[in-house]
Each structure stands twice: as structure tokens, then as C-alpha cells.
Motif scaffolding. Structure first.
Motif, PDB file in Angstrom:
ATOM      1  N   GLU A 100       0.812  -1.206   0.000  1.00 46.37           N
ATOM      2  CA  GLU A 100       0.000   0.000   0.000  1.00 46.37           C
ATOM      3  C   GLU A 100       0.853   1.266   0.000  1.00 46.37           C
ATOM      4  N   GLN A 101       2.144   1.118   0.271  1.00 46.68           N
ATOM      5  CA  GLN A 101       3.052   2.261   0.337  1.00 46.68           C
ATOM      6  C   GLN A 101       3.935   2.361  -0.897  1.00 46.68           C
ATOM      7  N   GLY A 102       3.589   1.618  -1.939  1.00 51.61           N
ATOM      8  CA  GLY A 102       4.355   1.699  -3.180  1.00 51.61           C
ATOM      9  C   GLY A 102       5.576   0.817  -3.226  1.00 51.61           C
ATOM     10  N   VAL A 103       5.663  -0.170  -2.325  1.00 53.69           N
ATOM     11  CA  VAL A 103       6.812  -1.077  -2.304  1.00 53.69           C
ATOM     12  C   VAL A 103       6.485  -2.328  -3.109  1.00 53.69           C
ATOM     13  N   LEU A 104       7.334  -2.640  -4.064  1.00 55.28           N
ATOM     14  CA  LEU A 104       7.200  -3.851  -4.865  1.00 55.28           C
ATOM     15  C   LEU A 104       7.937  -4.983  -4.161  1.00 55.28           C
ATOM     16  N   ILE A 105       7.214  -6.036  -3.803  1.00 59.26           N
ATOM     17  CA  ILE A 105       7.815  -7.203  -3.148  1.00 59.26           C
ATOM     18  C   ILE A 105       8.100  -8.267  -4.205  1.00 59.26           C
ATOM     19  N   VAL A 106       9.340  -8.705  -4.267  1.00 59.90           N
ATOM     20  CA  VAL A 106       9.779  -9.661  -5.284  1.00 59.90           C
ATOM     21  C   VAL A 106      10.435 -10.861  -4.601  1.00 59.90           C
ATOM     22  N   GLY A 107       9.984 -12.060  -4.951  1.00 60.59           N
ATOM     23  CA  GLY A 107      10.676 -13.281  -4.556  1.00 60.59           C
ATOM     24  C   GLY A 107      11.490 -13.758  -5.738  1.00 60.59           C
ATOM     25  N   SER A 108      12.770 -14.017  -5.534  1.00 56.25           N
ATOM     26  CA  SER A 108      13.656 -14.425  -6.622  1.00 56.25           C
ATOM     27  C   SER A 108      14.289 -15.767  -6.280  1.00 56.25           C
ATOM     28  N   GLY A 109      13.885 -16.806  -7.007  1.00 53.57           N
ATOM     29  CA  GLY A 109      14.408 -18.148  -6.769  1.00 53.57           C
ATOM     30  C   GLY A 109      14.092 -19.023  -7.971  1.00 53.57           C
ATOM     31  N   ASN A 110      13.678 -20.254  -7.738  1.00 54.75           N
ATOM     32  CA  ASN A 110      13.196 -21.161  -8.789  1.00 54.75           C
ATOM     33  C   ASN A 110      12.332 -22.224  -8.140  1.00 54.75           C
ATOM     34  N   ILE A 111      11.160 -22.496  -8.710  1.00 52.86           N
ATOM     35  CA  ILE A 111      10.286 -23.522  -8.161  1.00 52.86           C
ATOM     36  C   ILE A 111      10.959 -24.890  -8.231  1.00 52.86           C
ATOM     37  N   VAL A 158      13.067 -29.913  -5.159  1.00 50.82           N
ATOM     38  CA  VAL A 158      13.447 -29.043  -4.048  1.00 50.82           C
ATOM     39  C   VAL A 158      14.379 -29.818  -3.115  1.00 50.82           C
ATOM     40  N   PRO A 159      15.600 -30.147  -3.587  1.00 48.31           N
ATOM     41  CA  PRO A 159      16.521 -30.887  -2.734  1.00 48.31           C
ATOM     42  C   PRO A 159      16.971 -30.067  -1.523  1.00 48.31           C
ATOM     43  N   THR A 160      17.005 -28.761  -1.691  1.00 50.23           N
ATOM     44  CA  THR A 160      17.208 -27.806  -0.597  1.00 50.23           C
ATOM     45  C   THR A 160      16.187 -26.682  -0.813  1.00 50.23           C
ATOM     46  N   PRO A 161      15.674 -26.074   0.247  1.00 49.26           N
ATOM     47  CA  PRO A 161      14.551 -25.150   0.087  1.00 49.26           C
ATOM     48  C   PRO A 161      14.920 -23.725  -0.292  1.00 49.26           C
ATOM     49  N   ASP A 162      16.192 -23.410  -0.439  1.00 52.67           N
ATOM     50  CA  ASP A 162      16.597 -22.017  -0.612  1.00 52.67           C
ATOM     51  C   ASP A 162      15.944 -21.322  -1.801  1.00 52.67           C
ATOM     52  N   HIS A 163      15.809 -22.013  -2.934  1.00 56.12           N
ATOM     53  CA  HIS A 163      15.220 -21.371  -4.112  1.00 56.12           C
ATOM     54  C   HIS A 163      13.688 -21.436  -4.119  1.00 56.12           C
ATOM     55  N   TYR A 164      13.130 -22.288  -3.297  1.00 55.68           N
ATOM     56  CA  TYR A 164      11.673 -22.426  -3.221  1.00 55.68           C
ATOM     57  C   TYR A 164      11.063 -21.420  -2.243  1.00 55.68           C
ATOM     58  N   LEU A 165      11.734 -21.174  -1.146  1.00 60.17           N
ATOM     59  CA  LEU A 165      11.166 -20.347  -0.084  1.00 60.17           C
ATOM     60  C   LEU A 165      10.824 -18.918  -0.507  1.00 60.17           C
ATOM     61  N   PRO A 166      11.583 -18.263  -1.407  1.00 62.21           N
ATOM     62  CA  PRO A 166      11.171 -16.911  -1.801  1.00 62.21           C
ATOM     63  C   PRO A 166       9.744 -16.837  -2.333  1.00 62.21           C
ATOM     64  N   MET A 167       9.267 -17.914  -2.961  1.00 63.63           N
ATOM     65  CA  MET A 167       7.893 -17.927  -3.446  1.00 63.63           C
ATOM     66  C   MET A 167       6.898 -17.826  -2.301  1.00 63.63           C
ATOM     67  N   LEU A 168       7.203 -18.416  -1.155  1.00 65.45           N
ATOM     68  CA  LEU A 168       6.261 -18.409  -0.042  1.00 65.45           C
ATOM     69  C   LEU A 168       6.073 -17.006   0.523  1.00 65.45           C
ATOM     70  N   TYR A 169       7.115 -16.175   0.477  1.00 69.62           N
ATOM     71  CA  TYR A 169       6.964 -14.780   0.892  1.00 69.62           C
ATOM     72  C   TYR A 169       5.972 -14.064  -0.017  1.00 69.62           C
ATOM     73  N   VAL A 170       6.063 -14.337  -1.314  1.00 75.83           N
ATOM     74  CA  VAL A 170       5.162 -13.713  -2.284  1.00 75.83           C
ATOM     75  C   VAL A 170       3.724 -14.161  -2.042  1.00 75.83           C
ATOM     76  N   LEU A 171       3.531 -15.451  -1.802  1.00 79.40           N
ATOM     77  CA  LEU A 171       2.185 -15.956  -1.545  1.00 79.40           C
ATOM     78  C   LEU A 171       1.612 -15.363  -0.262  1.00 79.40           C
ATOM     79  N   GLY A 172       2.442 -15.219   0.747  1.00 80.13           N
ATOM     80  CA  GLY A 172       1.982 -14.621   1.997  1.00 80.13           C
ATOM     81  C   GLY A 172       1.591 -13.165   1.833  1.00 80.13           C
ATOM     82  N   ALA A 173       2.272 -12.456   0.954  1.00 82.65           N
ATOM     83  CA  ALA A 173       2.010 -11.035   0.751  1.00 82.65           C
ATOM     84  C   ALA A 173       0.854 -10.781  -0.205  1.00 82.65           C
ATOM     85  N   ALA A 174       0.299 -11.843  -0.784  1.00 86.13           N
ATOM     86  CA  ALA A 174      -0.810 -11.705  -1.732  1.00 86.13           C
ATOM     87  C   ALA A 174      -2.133 -11.538  -0.998  1.00 86.13           C
TER      88      ALA A 174
END
Length: 307
Positions: free
Chosen positions: A199-210, A262-278
Motif C-alpha cells: 500500500e506504500q508503493g513497495v514492490l515485493i519480489v521473490g527471486s528463486g526457482n520452483i 526441491v533438494p534444498t529449500p533455498d530457491h523455493y522459499l522466496p515464493m512463499l513470501y510472495v504468496l503470503g504477501a498476496a
């Protein structure tokens, strides 16, 4: 930052060939201000909520290549209102505890090896925003968000994406680290906490790979996916379409395809931040779909993008 909380960088093992910046990115770089206004590339108006984005960033060489993926990023930067600031959750800042960059001039981090010098020469001199960082810290007491004044900066999960979307590097950029000691639900909930920034003009970006499994990379399959990678990527797509964020948070490791993807979660977890912010009514759009080297999904999507 103490030794115990020092950030851990990931080193990429990918390879590629370099080329010039995308023609569209260069065109926008030199576009007259009047034309930017006509094309709705000026800063967002007060009260306009920013979308949230997930980008499958893939090979670091994308930062200096012109291909359908990088062109999709350039198009995306032109399609959405210019943010007042950008907060990126990158797969390449892994830490003990949760941190946000708080420096005025974050450095460009080249957290990889074995690539052409052209890639190491890239700089993305976007400013930081210490005041916004302090505001982000104030959003959460449990977990506490720590301020990083000097340790990190902008790693390639951030600048390789943003230099295609916003080549002028004139928008303040902050990074949020990933606390690898916490379960997936933690990261989804922290995304919900960050939602009000939209709401304050901040673009939230998750950068990884599913899908991201470098140990199973197949050099003979450029722009292709193994059967298990396609299966899991399509599963994730279906869950996104159904808005089954609970399954994406809790069930991604229940199949063989999921464990391979997803052998390690590092590239998957950024997506969860995006889903939470939706928000519940945010419209879903897939900005890019594809694979690389058999074991990487390049899928990217937006939630809440207008038009």
C-alpha cells in the motif's frame, strides 16, 4: 553482525554465454520523460497497491543476455507502475535470523564463480533506503528483523533480475534474508506481515526457482525439463491457479518429483513470501514459463498486476 549470524552465500555452478542488454531495456533507459508518462512508467500514485512478483531467475548469465526470459522481465518493468522502492527476497542470502539491508548504498555482490569477466564487471548501483528498512524492522517483533548496515548488499538473485526490469538503477532496493532454520510456514507468515508495504508503493519480489536441482543438471537439455521437473512445476502451477497456498507451503516435499525438484529449500522459499504477501482477490498471471538444463524451472508469476 556477529560471526554466528554472518550470511551464507550460495555459489552458482551454471554456465552460459554473454551478450548485450536487451534492446527494450536500453530503449527505456534513454526514453524521454514525456513518453514515459504516456506509457505509465512514472511513479505510482498514492493509494495504488503494488503487485507482488515471483521470478525464476535461473542462470546468472541472464543478467547480460537477451533472450525470451530477459525480455519478459523488461516487459514486466514497463507494464507495472514504477515502485517507490523494491524489497527482494533472494535465494542467495541465507542467514541465521532474519535481516534487512539498511545501508544507503548497497554493494553489488558477485556471488558465483567460473563465469566470464563481463558478468563480474556488472554493477547495479541502486540506492538503499535506511528509513524504509527501519520501518520494515518495526513491522515484526516475533520474529525480530535485524538491520544489516554493512555485511550484505544486492546479490545476483536481485540485480540480475532488476537490471532487466529497471536498468536505470534509480529505484531504492532492499533485500530480506532467508532464515534457513525456520520451517516453510514461517516464511509464508512473514510474507503476510510484509503485505502492508504494498500500500506504500513497495514492490515485493521473490527471486528463486520452483524447481532447482543443480546436481541433476543436464547440459544436453538446454531449455528443456526432465519428466520429474515438469511434473512438479505443473503441480505448483495447478496449486497456484487453485490458490491452494496451504499445499504449496506444506505438501511440496510429499512426492518424489517434489523431493527431486526441491533438494534444498533455498530457491523455493522466496515464493512463499510472495504468496503470503498476496491478497485473496489478487489476480494471478504467469509472466514466464519454461525450463533450463532439465532441472530448473523458469516459471515466474505476478499476483495483483493490473492489465
Amino acid at each position: 553482525m556477529s560471526k554466528e549470524t554472518r550470511s551464507l552465500s550460495r555459489r552458482s555452478l551454471l554456465m552460459g554465454a554473454g551478450s548485450a542488454l536487451t534492446a527494450l531495456g536500453l530503449w527505456r533507459l534513454h526514453m524521454p520523460d514525456q513518453l514515459k508518462t504516456l506509457l505509465n512508467l512514472t511513479s505510482k500514485q498514492d493509494g495504488e497497491k503494488m503487485p507482488v512478483l515471483f521470478v525464476g531467475h535461473g542462470n546468472p548469465m541472464n543478467a547480460i543476455q537477451d533472450n525470451p526470459f530477459t525480455q519478459s522481465l523488461a516487459n514486466l518493468g514497463n507494464e507495472i507502475a514504477t515502485p517507490k522502492a523494491i524489497l527482494v527476497v533472494s535465494a542467495h542470502w541465507l542467514s541465521a535470523g532474519t535481516w534487512v539491508t539498511r545501508m544507503e548504498k548497497p554493494r553489488t555482490i558477485h556471488d558465483f564463480y567460473g563465469f566470464p569477466q563481463e558478468l563480474f564487471n556488472v554493477q547495479y548501483p541502486a540506492p538503499g533506503d535506511p528509513e524504509l528498512a527501519k520501518q520494515i524492522q518495526s513491522l515484526s517483533s516475533k520474529p525480530q528483523i535485524h538491520g544489516d548496515d554493512s555485511s550484505w548488499g544486492l546479490d545476483h538473485g536481485t540485480w540480475a533480475v532488476l537490471r532487466k526490469m529497471y536498468p536505470q538503477a534509480d529505484i531504492p532496493v532492499l533485500q530480506l534474508s532467508i532464515d534457513m532454520s525456520e520451517p516453510p510456514a514461517f516464511h509464508f507468515e512473514l510474507g503476510r506481515t510484509l503485505k502492508k508495504l504494498r500500500e506504500q508503493g513497495v514492490l515485493i519480489v521473490g527471486s528463486g526457482n520452483i524447481v532447482h536441482n543443480l546436481r541433476r543438471a543436464n547440459w544436453d537439455k538446454p531449455l528443456q525439463g526432465e519428466d520429474w521437473a515438469i511434473e512438479f512445476d505443473e503441480w505448483a502451477k495447478a496449486k497456484l491457479v487453485d490458490r491452494d497456498f496451504k499445499a504449496l507451503t506444506e505438501e511440496f516435499m510429499k512426492s518424489t518429483a517434489g523431493r527431486l525438484s526441491v533438494p534444498t529449500p533455498d530457491h523455493y522459499l522466496p515464493m512463499l513470501y510472495v504468496l503470503g504477501a498476496a491478497d485473496e482477490k489478487d489476480e494471478l498471471a504467469f509472466q514466464f514459463e519454461g525450463y533450463d538444463m532439465g532441472s530448473i524451472s523458469m516459471r515466474g508469476f505476478s499476483l495483483g498486476k493490473k492489465g
